[in-house]
Design a protein around this motif. Structure first.
Motif, short mmCIF file in Angstrom:
data_model
loop_
_atom_site.label_atom_id
_atom_site.label_comp_id
_atom_site.label_asym_id
_atom_site.label_seq_id
_atom_site.Cartn_x
_atom_site.Cartn_y
_atom_site.Cartn_z
N ARG A 174 1.18 -0.55 10.32
CA ARG A 174 2.08 -0.05 9.30
C ARG A 174 2.89 1.14 9.81
O ARG A 174 4.10 1.18 9.67
CB ARG A 174 1.25 0.36 8.06
CG ARG A 174 2.00 1.16 7.01
CD ARG A 174 3.08 0.35 6.33
NE ARG A 174 3.58 1.02 5.14
CZ ARG A 174 4.62 1.86 5.13
NH1 ARG A 174 5.23 2.14 6.26
NH2 ARG A 174 5.03 2.42 4.00
N ARG A 175 2.19 2.11 10.39
CA ARG A 175 2.86 3.31 10.88
C ARG A 175 2.33 3.75 12.24
O ARG A 175 2.45 4.92 12.60
CB ARG A 175 2.67 4.45 9.87
CG ARG A 175 3.31 4.23 8.51
CD ARG A 175 2.85 5.29 7.53
NE ARG A 175 3.53 5.19 6.25
CZ ARG A 175 3.15 5.83 5.13
NH1 ARG A 175 2.06 6.60 5.17
NH2 ARG A 175 3.82 5.72 4.01
N ALA A 229 6.16 -1.57 0.67
CA ALA A 229 6.02 -1.12 -0.72
C ALA A 229 4.76 -0.29 -0.93
O ALA A 229 4.67 0.47 -1.89
CB ALA A 229 6.04 -2.32 -1.67
N ASN A 230 3.78 -0.46 -0.04
CA ASN A 230 2.55 0.33 -0.14
C ASN A 230 2.74 1.62 0.65
O ASN A 230 2.82 1.60 1.87
CB ASN A 230 1.37 -0.46 0.41
CG ASN A 230 0.05 0.25 0.20
OD1 ASN A 230 -0.15 1.36 0.67
ND2 ASN A 230 -0.86 -0.40 -0.51
N ASN A 231 2.80 2.73 -0.03
CA ASN A 231 3.13 4.00 0.61
C ASN A 231 1.92 4.72 1.19
O ASN A 231 2.07 5.79 1.79
CB ASN A 231 3.86 4.91 -0.37
CG ASN A 231 5.25 4.39 -0.71
OD1 ASN A 231 5.95 3.90 0.15
ND2 ASN A 231 5.62 4.49 -1.98
N THR A 232 0.73 4.20 0.99
CA THR A 232 -0.45 4.92 1.48
C THR A 232 -0.53 4.90 3.00
O THR A 232 -0.97 5.87 3.62
CB THR A 232 -1.74 4.30 0.92
OG1 THR A 232 -1.91 2.98 1.45
CG2 THR A 232 -1.70 4.25 -0.60
N GLY A 233 -0.13 3.79 3.60
CA GLY A 233 -0.22 3.68 5.05
C GLY A 233 -1.64 3.51 5.55
O GLY A 233 -1.87 3.49 6.76
N TRP A 284 -4.34 -6.21 6.36
CA TRP A 284 -4.30 -4.92 5.69
C TRP A 284 -5.71 -4.40 5.42
O TRP A 284 -6.08 -3.30 5.83
CB TRP A 284 -3.50 -5.04 4.39
CG TRP A 284 -3.47 -3.80 3.55
CD1 TRP A 284 -3.75 -2.51 3.98
CD2 TRP A 284 -3.16 -3.70 2.17
NE1 TRP A 284 -3.62 -1.63 2.94
CE2 TRP A 284 -3.26 -2.32 1.81
CE3 TRP A 284 -2.80 -4.63 1.19
CZ2 TRP A 284 -3.01 -1.87 0.52
CZ3 TRP A 284 -2.56 -4.17 -0.10
CH2 TRP A 284 -2.66 -2.81 -0.43
N ARG A 285 -6.53 -5.23 4.79
CA ARG A 285 -7.86 -4.79 4.40
C ARG A 285 -8.94 -5.76 4.86
O ARG A 285 -10.02 -5.78 4.29
CB ARG A 285 -7.91 -4.61 2.88
CG ARG A 285 -6.99 -3.51 2.40
CD ARG A 285 -7.05 -3.32 0.90
NE ARG A 285 -6.30 -4.34 0.17
CZ ARG A 285 -6.07 -4.30 -1.15
NH1 ARG A 285 -6.54 -3.30 -1.87
NH2 ARG A 285 -5.38 -5.25 -1.73
N ALA A 305 7.74 -2.15 9.74
CA ALA A 305 9.18 -1.97 9.85
C ALA A 305 9.58 -1.47 11.24
O ALA A 305 10.59 -0.78 11.39
CB ALA A 305 9.68 -1.01 8.78
N HIS A 306 8.78 -1.80 12.25
CA HIS A 306 9.18 -1.50 13.62
C HIS A 306 8.75 -2.63 14.54
O HIS A 306 7.91 -3.45 14.20
CB HIS A 306 8.64 -0.14 14.09
CG HIS A 306 7.17 -0.07 14.36
ND1 HIS A 306 6.20 -0.22 13.39
CD2 HIS A 306 6.47 0.16 15.52
CE1 HIS A 306 4.99 -0.07 13.91
NE2 HIS A 306 5.13 0.14 15.22
N THR A 307 9.40 -2.67 15.71
CA THR A 307 9.17 -3.75 16.67
C THR A 307 8.91 -3.15 18.04
O THR A 307 9.58 -2.20 18.45
CB THR A 307 10.39 -4.68 16.74
OG1 THR A 307 10.65 -5.22 15.44
CG2 THR A 307 10.16 -5.82 17.72
#
Length: 294
Positions: A18-19, A60-64, A103-104, A256-258
């Motif tokens: 995610r980040r 859309a999930n801002n927790t990261g 994700w989980r 949102a990155h590659t």
């Protein structure tokens, strides 16, 4: 035909979450950059790693909140990061040959072709105990895809947008699961996709000569045999701006990155960089895909 002999095995030497971004060095150690809120980048003490996977979360999930998985050469697995649903409870796994992080939830392929999974199962994404003859897996936010040795595919989990409708796929050599879409690479180098297509992340029918695929949350990336890269889908952060890349040997797609690994062991990145997940310009000696060494 048994596709075990024809699949271009590519170890996951880079991974995008995610980040955050993760890479395996040539010596089997691991490097990571980006958001470390949940300790997902705490991999500096890992050794003898042959594959990595990074949990992804849709924008859309801002927790990261996410996690990172590492496969050791002895078939055991490491995990760090967010563990609210037990997705990091992999210390008892053994004989693992492939891994995937959703994700989980976390999924692993055992050497006998069976599959294990831990983590959230509210959508049935971990119901893989009856799978057999699996050679590779990919995990989306809420669904899981498996590639069989005969080139067929199976899927479980959330199917709201038909992202699990892969039972008619054949001659596949690679799979990738995004947020709400699934992508498959055929042995002839063409690509198919099913699922949510709001941002045209499934518009891949014109792609050809593809050797690797990666599905982000809302975008899809393909690696061509000539080392060039193609991408389609949501491009708000420039995550699809890969047309000028060359000499690439492996790809990974985060939310949102590659990420692209070059043949000289350096790494390129485009897209969302709010947490430094694209700060990879100083990386070197990242392990090349297995297929380039054989």
């Amino acid at each position: 035909m048994n596709y075990l002999s024809s699949i271009n095995v590519i170890n996951n030497t880079i991974a995008a979450g995610r980040r955050h971004t993760v890479g395996i060095r040539a010596d089997g150690t691991v490097i990571a950059t980006g958001d470390n809120k949940c300790g997902q980048c705490n991999v500096s003490d890992w050794r003898d790693i042959v594959a990595v996977a990074a949990g992804n979360v849709h924008m859309a999930n801002n927790t990261g909140n996410t996690h990172t998985i590492g496969l050791k050469s002895d078939g055991t697995v490491f995990a760090v990061g967010w563990n609210w649903h037990g997705q990091c409870n992999v210390s008892d796994w053994s004989n693992i040959v492939d891994i995937a992080a959703g994700w989980r939830h976390t999924v692993g392929v055992q050497s006998d072709g069976t599959v294990v999974a831990v983590g959230r199962n509210s959508e049935g994404e971990c119901e893989v105990n009856n799978w057999r003859d699996i050679v590779s897996v990919s995990a989306g936010d809420w669904h899981t895809i498996g590639l069989k040795s005969n080139g067929a595919t199976v899927a479980v989990g959330n199917n709201r947008y038909h992202q699990c409708n892969v039972s008619n796929w054949h001659d596949m050599v690679a799979i990738s699961a995004g947020y709400l879409h699934s992508v498959g690479l055929r042995s002839d180098g063409t690509v198919v996709a099913v699922g949510w297509n709001k941002y045209f992340q499934c518009n891949l029918s014109s792609w050809y000569d593809i050797v690797a695929i990666a599905a982000g949350s809302y975008h899809t990336v393909g690696l061509r045999s000539d080392g060039r890269v193609v991408a389609t889908g949501w491009n708000k952060y420039g995550q699809c701006n890969v047309n000028d890349w060359y000499d690439i040997v492996a790809i990974a797609a985060g939310c949102a990155h590659t990420i692209g690994l070059k043949s000289d062991g350096t790494v390129m990145a485009v897209g969302d960089n709010e947490y430094g997940q694209c700060v990879v310009s100083g990386w070197s000696e990242i392990r090349l895909p297995l297929r380039l060494k054989e």
